[in-house]
Write a protein that holds these residues in place. Structure first.
Motif, short mmCIF file in Angstrom:
data_model
loop_
_atom_site.label_atom_id
_atom_site.label_comp_id
_atom_site.label_asym_id
_atom_site.label_seq_id
_atom_site.Cartn_x
_atom_site.Cartn_y
_atom_site.Cartn_z
N ARG A 1 0.84 -1.19 0.00
CA ARG A 1 0.00 0.00 0.00
C ARG A 1 0.88 1.25 0.00
O ARG A 1 1.88 1.31 0.70
CB ARG A 1 -0.90 0.02 1.24
N GLY A 2 0.47 2.23 -0.79
CA GLY A 2 1.21 3.48 -0.83
C GLY A 2 2.36 3.52 -1.81
O GLY A 2 3.06 4.52 -1.91
N MET A 3 2.57 2.43 -2.57
CA MET A 3 3.70 2.37 -3.49
C MET A 3 3.38 2.97 -4.87
O MET A 3 4.23 2.96 -5.76
CB MET A 3 4.18 0.93 -3.67
N ASN B 1 -1.48 -13.24 3.89
CA ASN B 1 -2.45 -13.08 2.80
C ASN B 1 -3.10 -11.71 2.82
O ASN B 1 -3.50 -11.19 1.77
CB ASN B 1 -3.52 -14.18 2.88
N LEU B 2 -3.22 -11.13 4.01
CA LEU B 2 -3.80 -9.79 4.14
C LEU B 2 -2.78 -8.70 3.80
O LEU B 2 -3.13 -7.51 3.76
CB LEU B 2 -4.32 -9.57 5.57
N GLY B 3 -1.55 -9.08 3.55
CA GLY B 3 -0.53 -8.11 3.22
C GLY B 3 0.02 -7.35 4.41
O GLY B 3 0.73 -6.35 4.24
N LEU B 4 -0.27 -7.83 5.63
CA LEU B 4 0.20 -7.14 6.83
C LEU B 4 1.57 -7.62 7.29
O LEU B 4 2.34 -6.85 7.87
CB LEU B 4 -0.81 -7.34 7.98
N VAL B 5 1.86 -8.89 7.05
CA VAL B 5 3.10 -9.50 7.55
C VAL B 5 3.88 -10.07 6.37
O VAL B 5 3.29 -10.60 5.43
CB VAL B 5 2.77 -10.60 8.59
N GLY C 1 11.94 -15.59 9.50
CA GLY C 1 11.48 -14.56 10.42
C GLY C 1 10.25 -13.87 9.86
O GLY C 1 9.93 -13.98 8.67
N TYR C 2 9.56 -13.14 10.73
CA TYR C 2 8.35 -12.42 10.31
C TYR C 2 8.45 -10.98 10.81
O TYR C 2 8.90 -10.71 11.92
CB TYR C 2 7.10 -13.11 10.87
N GLN C 3 8.02 -10.05 9.96
CA GLN C 3 8.01 -8.64 10.32
C GLN C 3 6.81 -7.98 9.62
O GLN C 3 6.22 -8.56 8.71
CB GLN C 3 9.30 -7.97 9.87
N LEU C 4 6.45 -6.79 10.06
CA LEU C 4 5.37 -6.07 9.38
C LEU C 4 5.83 -5.72 7.97
O LEU C 4 6.96 -5.26 7.76
CB LEU C 4 4.99 -4.81 10.14
N ALA C 5 4.95 -5.92 7.00
CA ALA C 5 5.33 -5.70 5.60
C ALA C 5 5.54 -4.21 5.33
O ALA C 5 6.50 -3.84 4.64
CB ALA C 5 4.25 -6.26 4.68
N GLU C 6 4.65 -3.37 5.84
CA GLU C 6 4.78 -1.93 5.64
C GLU C 6 5.59 -1.36 6.78
O GLU C 6 5.13 -1.31 7.93
CB GLU C 6 3.41 -1.27 5.56
N ARG C 7 6.79 -0.90 6.50
CA ARG C 7 7.72 -0.56 7.57
C ARG C 7 7.31 0.68 8.36
O ARG C 7 7.55 0.75 9.56
CB ARG C 7 9.13 -0.38 7.00
#
Length: 580
Positions: free
Chosen positions: A53-55, A343-347, A358-364
């Motif tokens: 989002r926002g790209m 799948n929600l694009g959050l992680v 590892g896992y992190q938030l997709a949108e920094r």
């Protein structure tokens, strides 16, 4: 004066939109060139642009539509059809083709044929558009009457494909592959799962264009172009670009090159609401609070919110095992929830230095917001320290120094003279060589123009293996922050000496015990990578890692630039490195 749109670029007039479209120019030209090659008869090359989002996905689709309309050749042969951002009404192909017809009616009206647009609107209410096959035939017939080939500029393609029954995917594919069939240029915030499923109709059907974050150069150029387009209103931003580029670089590092965040940053800089990078950050976070708060509240269950909370507050990539410990939830349950959040694009799933993902938030920037709004006092303090470190690191004076070294810096990709100078090579040779105290002391005495006398003092103490005294001098150099340009070269020189004398692990422990691993996180991460290997950088959050990688490259350049130590004697204080 050029307008600025943050969430919906369609609200801007065409000229304002074009003036503000300053990024993705190379991709735009490539996409239009591909359309020229296809023309009305050529084989369709369907594409999907994928980005968080926002790209700039929606802006890119609109810019392609305008590019077609303004290119004489394309305008004669192609029919650009734009859609609303989310087609929530699509449940079957007849809904999709009716949406295409409505987009065609919009195009007819914009082209001055209001009568044809009104007629099409009336036809859409009739029975001929109710079946999937009937609606497809009707749309293709109406499009053919224009003498042009439809280009379907579909946003959120993943939502459309998910909503359609699987058996209808094959029908859609056959139409898209037909002679003079519609060309799809789409966008999506995630990879549509149908693209990667070998059994699905659209397996490897679309060519992929990744919308990566804007790099530092692109972001600064976009700011400058937008400021120029806005005339007198853009003067404050133009002055910042020229006199305080470090403010923009700090926010670029924290926002991960997200064009939407950079547009918000432009607005606040133009209004002169803040005068430091941390003030900029706080204003940005306040503006984005309703948006990010809504994203958290969109999650359906407390369990999902709990896992998201643990990932965000950890900041660094975290494994499913560690998430299980942090949340008190069984690891199998954690894994299934992680799949949903991905799948929600959050992680995002990322590589770590170990065997586990590892896992992190997709949108920094979402993660930055979460840390500042939901983190502990200590967590917020870490963000404040990082911002201060970046502000000092990216001073205009230091940037000039970095540009002066760029031709020799390994990170620049240049294969010429190594970055390390003779002083560094002599000192590291002497430090690594048994009985090299005199050589190290001599190198310290001849150190050229250090920013602090503590630098040669620390080198002398290292020559006598007085780690404690040398570390205190290093601490004094670190504490110079805020009193002038960041002493990057001095610090890297000292860190190289500590590692060469065999004190790498001990200095890492010193950073952590004194709290400097948090206060100077990028420098600490770079030194850990220097001692333990660069894969350790994979375990660090991207906000710290971006600067740490630059520092580590310069540290590695100093090591690689040093002359090989003589064969006589033994190395002290550290194990022999293995080749490769």
């Amino acid at each position: 004066m050029t307008g600025i749109a943050i969430y919906d670029p369609r609200r801007l007039g065409e000229e304002d939109f074009l003036a503000g479209f300053t990024a993705r120019q190379e991709l735009l030209e490539f996409l239009l060139r591909q359309l020229r090659n296809m023309g009305i008869e050529g084989e369709a090359g369907h594409r999907v642009a994928i980005g968080q989002r926002g790209m700039g996905k929606t802006s890119l689709l609109r810019r392609v539509a305008i590019g077609i309309a303004r290119d004489p050749t394309l305008a004669r042969t192609l029919l650009p059809l734009t859609f609303r951002e989310e087609q929530y009404n699509v449940r079957s192909l007849d809904h999709f083709w009716r949406n295409c017809a409505e987009a065609l009616a919009d195009w007819l009206e914009r082209s001055g044929d209001g009568e044809a647009a009104d007629l099409l609107d009336r036809e859409l209410r009739g029975p001929a558009w109710r079946g999937a096959d009937e609606a497809a035939d009707a749309f293709l017939d109406r499009a053919a009457r224009t003498g042009r080939r439809p280009v379907l500029l579909v946003d959120n393609l993943d939502l459309v494909l998910d909503a359609l029954p699987a058996e209808q995917h094959w029908k859609l594919r056959r139409i898209l592959q037909s002679r003079r069939g519609p060309i799809v240029y789409a966008a999506s915030s995630r990879f549509p799962r149908q693209i990667g499923d070998p059994q699905a109709a659209f397996y490897e059907f679309f060519r992929i264009d990744m919308l990566d974050p804007l790099n530092e150069r692109e972001a600064l150029l976009c700011m400058e172009r937008l400021a120029a387009a806005r005339g007198e209103a853009g003067t404050p931003v133009m002055e910042i670009v020229r006199r305080e580029p470090q403010r923009l670089r700090v926010l670029h590092a924290l926002a991960d090159g997200n064009p939407r965040i950079l547009a918000l940053l432009y607005q606040l800089l133009e209004r002169t609401e803040s005068d430091t990078a941390f003030d900029d950050l706080e204003v940005l976070l306040d503006q984005l609070t309703p948006y990010y708060k809504a994203r958290v509240e969109e999650l359906r269950t407390e369990l999902q919110r709990s896992i998201l909370d643990a990932i965000a507050l950890n900041w660094d990539p975290i494994t499913s095992h560690d998430l299980s410990v942090a949340t008190g939830v069984e690891v199998t349950t954690v894994s299934s929830q992680l799949s949903r959040l991905k799948n929600l694009g959050l992680v995002a799933e990322v590589e770590t230095s170990g065997s586990r993902a590892g896992y992190q938030l997709a949108e920094r920037f979402f993660n930055v917001w979460y840390l500042m709004r939901h983190g502990t006092r200590r967590t917020r303090q870490k963000m404040q320290w990082l911002t201060a470190f970046l502000q000092e690191f990216y001073t205009a004076e230091d940037l000039k120094l970095m540009r002066g070294h760029a031709a020799r810096d390994p990170a620049s990709g240049d294969q010429g003279t190594p970055y390390a100078d003779v002083r560094d090579a002599d000192a590291l040779d002497a430090a690594a060589e048994d009985g090299g105290r005199a050589g190290l002391a001599e190198a310290a005495a001849s150190f050229a123009a250090p920013s602090s006398p503590r630098v040669p003092d620390a080198a002398r103490e290292l020559a006598e293996d007085n780690f404690g005294a040398a570390a205190r001098h290093l601490g004094d150099v670190l504490d110079l922050g805020g009193s002038g340009p960041f002493p990057t070269d001095d610090l890297l020189y000292l860190l190289g000496l500590f590692e060469a004398r065999g004190y790498g692990e001990r200095l890492i422990a010193w950073f952590e015990q004194t709290g400097r691993s948090d206060r100077h996180a990028p420098l600490h991460a770079a030194f850990v990578a220097h001692v333990r290997g660069d894969r350790t950088l994979l375990d660090v959050n991207p906000e710290v890692r971006r600067t740490a990688e630059r520092l580590h490259a310069r540290l590695a350049g100093r090591r690689s630039g040093a002359r090989p130590a003589p064969s006589r004697g033994k190395r002290r204080g550290r194990p022999r490195r293995q080749p490769g």
